[in-house]
Scaffold this active site. Sequence first.
Site, PDB file in Angstrom:
ATOM      1  N   GLY A   8      -4.807   2.575  -7.645  1.00 50.91           N
ATOM      2  CA  GLY A   8      -3.650   2.138  -8.442  1.00 50.91           C
ATOM      3  C   GLY A   8      -3.818   2.529  -9.902  1.00 50.91           C
ATOM      4  O   GLY A   8      -3.357   1.828 -10.808  1.00 50.91           O
ATOM      5  N   GLY A  11      -0.824   2.815 -12.532  1.00 52.23           N
ATOM      6  CA  GLY A  11      -0.024   1.642 -12.860  1.00 52.23           C
ATOM      7  C   GLY A  11      -0.281   1.120 -14.261  1.00 52.23           C
ATOM      8  O   GLY A  11      -1.028   1.699 -15.050  1.00 52.23           O
ATOM      9  N   ASP A  34      -4.359   7.099  -6.728  1.00 48.52           N
ATOM     10  CA  ASP A  34      -3.057   6.420  -6.645  1.00 48.52           C
ATOM     11  C   ASP A  34      -2.213   7.182  -5.646  1.00 48.52           C
ATOM     12  O   ASP A  34      -2.579   8.293  -5.223  1.00 48.52           O
ATOM     13  CB  ASP A  34      -2.369   6.403  -8.034  1.00 48.52           C
ATOM     14  N   ASP A  52      -4.015   6.887  -0.453  1.00 49.24           N
ATOM     15  CA  ASP A  52      -3.260   5.706  -0.024  1.00 49.24           C
ATOM     16  C   ASP A  52      -4.250   4.646   0.439  1.00 49.24           C
ATOM     17  O   ASP A  52      -4.996   4.872   1.396  1.00 49.24           O
ATOM     18  CB  ASP A  52      -2.324   6.126   1.134  1.00 49.24           C
ATOM     19  N   TYR A 143       5.025 -12.734  -3.177  1.00 48.79           N
ATOM     20  CA  TYR A 143       3.933 -12.234  -4.011  1.00 48.79           C
ATOM     21  C   TYR A 143       2.896 -13.337  -4.239  1.00 48.79           C
ATOM     22  O   TYR A 143       1.687 -13.129  -4.054  1.00 48.79           O
ATOM     23  CB  TYR A 143       4.544 -11.768  -5.333  1.00 48.79           C
ATOM     24  N   LYS A 147      -0.999 -13.506  -3.081  1.00 49.17           N
ATOM     25  CA  LYS A 147      -2.125 -13.636  -4.023  1.00 49.17           C
ATOM     26  C   LYS A 147      -2.993 -14.842  -3.664  1.00 49.17           C
ATOM     27  O   LYS A 147      -4.222 -14.770  -3.733  1.00 49.17           O
ATOM     28  CB  LYS A 147      -1.608 -13.757  -5.465  1.00 49.17           C
TER      29      LYS A 147
END
Length: 317
Positions: A8, A11, A34, A52, A143, A147
Amino acid sequence: MEKILIIGASGQIGSELTMALRKIHGNENVFATDLKQVSVEIIESGPFQILDVMDDKRLIHFVIRHKITQIYHLAAVLSGNAEKLPLQAWHINMQSLLNILDLAKEVDELKKVFWPSSIAVFGPTTPRIDTPQLTVMEPNTVYGISKLAGERWIEYYYQKYGVDARSIRYPGLISYKTEAGGGTTDYAVEIFYDAIRKGKYECFLSENTKLPMMFMDDAVQATIKLMESPVDRLSIHSAYNVGGISFDPKELNEEIVKRLPDFKISYKSDFRQPIADSWPTIIDDSLAQKDWGLETKFDISKLTDTMLDGIRKKFEK
Ligand code: NAD
Ligand code: AKB
């Protein structure tokens, strides 16, 4: 010598954390990955590959081939976007974490994992002011649920298999290098871009929606400090509360107007308003200060100056 994999890296956090880790560990030892292209700065300074995180076979190959010792897993679907495609977001957020935790369990050289949690783990029944480290947690967003489940999984892997995975419940992060990625706190990034580009901003949260926020430099320093702490200093093996500074859109507007007197804000709440209303306003992060020395350097005034300067310079290039 550490060999670090960032997942990532394109980002909002990854683009800055990658460069900070390259300064510490050497450019060639920090592998940025990423699904999409990264910044020129990252491509020109060290290794980058499209990867990925859901492709567990390629992931294990990569980790073994490059003798990776630490993974920073930053890929996720954030709160606003997750509400649009709940099951897909759940699958990406959970399966990606489980892929990494299982890898850390199996590969001896892989010693440490960082995976960010969020203030989204809290919900409407959580005390909103001075939210404690240990408290009621009944998130009502996909989300937030992902988490909270992730926090439980990392603690489970620590207790059951000795996997050293560390985490911070980040507040809303504010930065100018990369635009924000589909969250509820994104207004506090967008407002600066629109202030410079258009001189006005329509805010999707109401003027008195107070939330915990943090400038990216403080978040990057906190992450590095947590990851460098000796494990025996850590009393939490799920995720640490980190509060930063709390303000609402009205207060942020006042700071911008001090510097850009013609700036105009208007308010039109959307589907992100109830998400924000379910999150804490002020977080108690005294345990992070005590265990690993959390510090913050940016208040709302310094943050506003830095954001406006940074975005102006970005547009001048
Ligand atoms: P972001 O959306 O800006 O970046 C995530 C990156 O992951 C993107 O570049 C995306 O292309 C990449 N990605 C998505 N799916 C992928 C896949 N399958 N394989 C590889 N890469 C993939 O998010 P961010 O703001 O940088 O957040 C990073 C992490 O921090 C996330 O876990 C997020 O939940 C958490 N967090 C962020 C904030 C914040 O305010 N930015 C606050 C709390 C927690
Ligand atoms: C979001 O708004 O989704 C993120 C977060 C606080 O986790 N910025």
